[in-house]
Design a protein around this motif. Structure first.
Motif, short mmCIF file in Angstrom:
data_model
loop_
_atom_site.label_atom_id
_atom_site.label_comp_id
_atom_site.label_asym_id
_atom_site.label_seq_id
_atom_site.Cartn_x
_atom_site.Cartn_y
_atom_site.Cartn_z
N ARG A 1 0.80 -1.23 0.00
CA ARG A 1 0.00 0.00 0.00
C ARG A 1 0.83 1.28 0.00
NH1 ARG A 1 -5.52 -0.98 1.10
NH2 ARG A 1 -5.86 -3.20 0.70
N VAL B 1 -2.27 4.56 8.98
CA VAL B 1 -2.18 3.10 8.84
C VAL B 1 -2.47 2.63 7.41
CG1 VAL B 1 -4.60 2.79 9.59
CG2 VAL B 1 -2.97 0.94 9.94
N GLN B 2 -3.27 3.39 6.68
CA GLN B 2 -3.65 2.96 5.33
C GLN B 2 -2.47 2.77 4.40
OE1 GLN B 2 -5.03 5.62 6.89
NE2 GLN B 2 -7.25 5.61 6.67
N HIS C 1 2.76 -1.96 9.72
CA HIS C 1 1.30 -1.96 9.61
C HIS C 1 0.68 -2.78 10.73
CE1 HIS C 1 -2.57 -3.71 8.28
NE2 HIS C 1 -2.82 -2.46 8.00
N LYS D 1 -1.90 -1.39 13.31
CA LYS D 1 -3.26 -1.92 13.19
C LYS D 1 -3.69 -2.56 14.51
CE LYS D 1 -6.81 -2.82 10.42
NZ LYS D 1 -6.75 -3.55 9.18
N MET E 1 -11.28 -2.09 19.99
CA MET E 1 -12.54 -2.65 19.50
C MET E 1 -13.04 -3.85 20.32
SD MET E 1 -13.01 -0.62 17.01
CE MET E 1 -11.97 0.62 16.24
N PRO F 1 -14.39 8.14 10.25
CA PRO F 1 -15.22 7.07 9.70
C PRO F 1 -16.42 6.71 10.59
CG PRO F 1 -13.09 6.20 10.42
CD PRO F 1 -13.02 7.68 10.56
N ALA G 1 -18.89 8.85 9.40
CA ALA G 1 -19.32 8.37 8.07
C ALA G 1 -20.45 7.35 8.15
CB ALA G 1 -18.13 7.76 7.34
N TYR H 1 -24.65 5.35 6.00
CA TYR H 1 -25.39 4.08 6.05
C TYR H 1 -26.71 4.23 6.82
CZ TYR H 1 -21.63 1.11 4.16
OH TYR H 1 -20.69 0.49 3.36
N PHE I 1 -17.80 3.41 -0.55
CA PHE I 1 -16.48 3.49 -1.20
C PHE I 1 -16.50 2.60 -2.44
CE2 PHE I 1 -15.27 4.75 3.15
CZ PHE I 1 -14.76 5.99 2.82
N LEU J 1 -15.05 -2.60 -5.08
CA LEU J 1 -15.87 -3.04 -3.93
C LEU J 1 -17.34 -3.07 -4.33
CD1 LEU J 1 -14.27 -0.87 -1.09
CD2 LEU J 1 -13.62 -3.16 -1.80
N HIS K 1 -5.62 -5.03 5.35
CA HIS K 1 -6.12 -3.66 5.52
C HIS K 1 -7.63 -3.60 5.75
CE1 HIS K 1 -2.50 -1.23 4.80
NE2 HIS K 1 -2.08 -2.34 4.19
N PRO L 1 -11.03 -1.91 10.46
CA PRO L 1 -11.17 -2.33 11.86
C PRO L 1 -12.44 -1.79 12.49
CG PRO L 1 -9.66 -0.48 11.71
CD PRO L 1 -10.04 -0.83 10.28
N ILE M 1 -18.05 -1.70 14.81
CA ILE M 1 -18.66 -0.44 15.25
C ILE M 1 -19.74 -0.01 14.26
CG2 ILE M 1 -18.18 2.05 15.30
CD1 ILE M 1 -15.77 1.61 16.85
C1 HEM Z 1 -10.26 0.92 6.22
C2 HEM Z 1 -14.85 1.44 4.72
C3 HEM Z 1 -16.15 2.68 9.22
C4 HEM Z 1 -11.50 2.78 10.53
C5 HEM Z 1 -11.41 0.89 5.46
C6 HEM Z 1 -11.46 0.48 4.07
C7 HEM Z 1 -12.74 0.64 3.65
C8 HEM Z 1 -13.51 1.13 4.77
C9 HEM Z 1 -13.28 0.36 2.26
C10 HEM Z 1 -10.26 0.06 3.23
C11 HEM Z 1 -10.04 -1.42 3.20
C12 HEM Z 1 -8.80 -1.75 2.39
O1 HEM Z 1 -7.95 -0.88 2.20
O2 HEM Z 1 -8.66 -2.88 1.94
C13 HEM Z 1 -15.57 1.90 5.81
C14 HEM Z 1 -16.98 2.26 5.75
C15 HEM Z 1 -17.34 2.60 7.02
C16 HEM Z 1 -16.16 2.48 7.87
C17 HEM Z 1 -17.84 2.22 4.50
C18 HEM Z 1 -18.68 3.04 7.54
C19 HEM Z 1 -19.39 3.94 6.94
C20 HEM Z 1 -15.02 2.71 9.99
C21 HEM Z 1 -14.99 2.96 11.41
C22 HEM Z 1 -13.67 3.01 11.77
C23 HEM Z 1 -12.88 2.76 10.58
C24 HEM Z 1 -16.24 3.13 12.27
C25 HEM Z 1 -13.04 3.21 13.12
C26 HEM Z 1 -13.65 3.37 14.23
C27 HEM Z 1 -10.77 2.36 9.44
C28 HEM Z 1 -9.31 2.31 9.41
C29 HEM Z 1 -8.96 1.76 8.17
C30 HEM Z 1 -10.20 1.49 7.46
C31 HEM Z 1 -8.37 2.77 10.53
C32 HEM Z 1 -7.55 1.47 7.65
C33 HEM Z 1 -7.21 0.00 7.93
C34 HEM Z 1 -5.87 -0.43 7.37
O3 HEM Z 1 -5.36 0.21 6.45
O4 HEM Z 1 -5.35 -1.45 7.85
N1 HEM Z 1 -12.67 1.25 5.87
N2 HEM Z 1 -15.11 2.06 7.08
N3 HEM Z 1 -13.74 2.57 9.54
N4 HEM Z 1 -11.26 1.86 8.25
FE1 HEM Z 1 -13.20 1.82 7.74
#
Ligand code: HEM
Length: 414
Positions: A65, A83-84, A91, A95, A102, A242, A245, A249, A289, A317, A360, A363, A367
């Motif tokens: 990444r 972290v992304q 990572h 992570k 959680m 997020p 975000a 939903y 997304f 996706l 990735h 997490p 939630i």
């Molecule tokens: C990663 C979607 C809610 C924290 C991601 C990814 C997607 C996503 C598509 C990328 C996966 C990938 O790169 O393969 C969503 C959607 C949410 C949501 C649609 C709700 C509307 C949350 C919440 C949190 C969160 C509630 C934290 C409390 C993160 C973090 C990453 C991530 C930190 C990066 C993980 C990594 O790179 O290892 N999310 N997410 N997300 N999300 Fe969410």
């Protein structure tokens, strides 16, 4: 060994902006393939969809990444140094910090804070003829998640702080003013949160030991160093933004209840797993997304194709969540379909696929699901409301998708 098919045009950046969520599906259908090579934003890019190729995309031996997110996404949605964009052990270490926040108990606490917030907001809705549900959901979630993470939120700033988190999400794929609003919002939010991290580190602010502000302020990376204050702010924003975000939903769930009244009846009948199926179907059906991006670590061959080193790859996706080979009548809203779902980590990927710690995958999935359930129960059982005439059509070229009215409800009664 085959060459990856090409979409046959010199540059597809404008087509991506036009076709949005359908960009990859349309070209896969036309070319009779699950992957093709295109040119996007001046870079050769392999686009792919489906369960099998999602499995390939999440293979850490082949994909990484670092440096993949375009600068315009880092300046708005992601931030820099988060972290992304990490790989391998760095990572895993970062992570692990997110996953440590959680636990089931901590998620239940957030759900309780959020439920209380919904009731507080609704008391106020009775005095207004109409409310925009999306805006209310954003504010309500922002209050709940700030309390949960230990972030002190001054009452007079609640709306502007909420708007900044929303602007970051809304700006990633936008151009023009919407994009710039997201950049300014990120700068403001990072400065604010950096100050809080410093306050915690200098013991000027005391917070609960197990809250995210504390955990992130004192997190040490593999070298044993604390995160620099900007990276710490980026990671704390990676929890709050997020969570706000989830309002998308929640708005989509309210739209589904409106457009499919039979779902509301089944929810009211309290058929236990139906709430789970309903929430999953909202995450599958509605667009959020569209893609995730990675880069090939090295040259390799897979599925009969040769992938060169350093190639950017996008995984679809939205297209995978609507793949007719995985989902019967994918464009029909049907919560019961989840009764039969086989729980593959690569077929249902609204928040990414594969592993949580070593990959990735989002997490925040637990939630997200819990906060959606709290909101759906509240909307369907705690209030009565009408849905005035409004424009609920969603363009699939707007990312993230949003109906023009942001879902207005009226005559709310508790
Ligand atoms: C990663 C979607 C809610 C924290 C991601 C990814 C997607 C996503 C598509 C990328 C996966 C990938 O790169 O393969 C969503 C959607 C949410 C949501 C649609 C709700 C509307 C949350 C919440 C949190 C969160 C509630 C934290 C409390 C993160 C973090 C990453 C991530 C930190 C990066 C993980 C990594 O790179 O290892 N999310 N997410 N997300 N999300 Fe969410």
């Amino acid at each position: 060994m085959h060459e990856i098919p090409r979409d046959g045009v010199p540059d597809s950046t404008l087509s991506f902006a036009r076709d949005g969520y359908l960009f990859i599906t349309k070209r896969c259908t036309r070319l009779g393939t699950d992957l093709f090579r295109s040119r996007l934003m001046l870079q050769s890019t392999v686009c792919m969809r489906g369960e099998e190729l999602a499995g390939l995309f999440y293979d850490n031996e082949r994909f990484e990444r670092a440096g993949v997110a375009p600068s315009r996404l880092q300046e708005t949605l992601f931030g820099r140094g988060g972290v992304q964009g990490l790989d391998g052990n760095p990572h895993r270490c970062r992570k692990g910090m997110f996953l440590s926040l959680m636990s089931a108990e901590r998620i239940a606490e957030l759900a309780e804070l959020s439920a209380a917030q919904w009731h507080r907001s609704a008391a106020n809705w009775e005095r207004r003829s109409q409310v925009v549900l999306f805006d209310e959901a954003c504010e309500s979630l922002c209050r709940a998640v700030c309390a949960w993470t230990g972030i002190p939120l001054v009452e007079s700033e609640v709306r502007s702080r909420t708007d900044d988190f929303v602007a970051m999400i809304d700006a990633g794929a936008a151009i023009g003013p919407r994009h710039w609003c997201g950049r300014w919002a990120r700068n403001r939010a990072e400065r604010w949160i950096e100050g809080l991290v410093e306050d915690v580190r200098h013991h000027r602010l005391t917070v609960d030991e197990d809250c995210a502000l504390n955990a992130i302020s004192w997190h040490r990376d593999l070298s044993g160093e604390l995160l620099d204050k900007r990276t710490a702010a980026v990671e704390l924003i990676n929890v709050v933004r997020p969570t706000v975000a989830v309002a998308w939903y929640i708005m989509f769930a309210a739209m589904a209840l409106h457009q499919h009244p039979q779902c509301r009846e089944r929810l009211l009948a309290a058929e236990a797993p139906y709430l789970d199926y309903f929430v999953e179907e909202v995450r599958r059906f509605y667009p959020f997304f569209p893609v995730v991006a990675a880069r090939t670590r090295r040259e390799f061959e897979s599925k009969g194709y040769r992938f060169p080193k350093g190639e950017r790859v996008l995984l679809d996706l939205y297209g995978t969540n609507h793949d007719p080979r995985l989902w019967d009548e994918p464009h029909t809203f049907m919560p019961e379909r989840f009764r039969q779902w086989k729980r593959s980590p690569f077929s249902f990927i609204p928040q990414g696929g594969g592993e949580y710690l070593d990959g990735h995958r989002c997490p925040g999935e637990w939630i997200t699901v819990e906060l959606m359930k709290v909101a759906v129960v509240f909307i369907s059982t705690s209030i009565r409301y009408s849905v005035p005439q409004q424009d609920l059509r969603m363009s699939l070229s707007r990312i993230p998708a949003m109906p023009p009215s942001r879902f207005v409800i009226g005559n709310v009664q508790i």
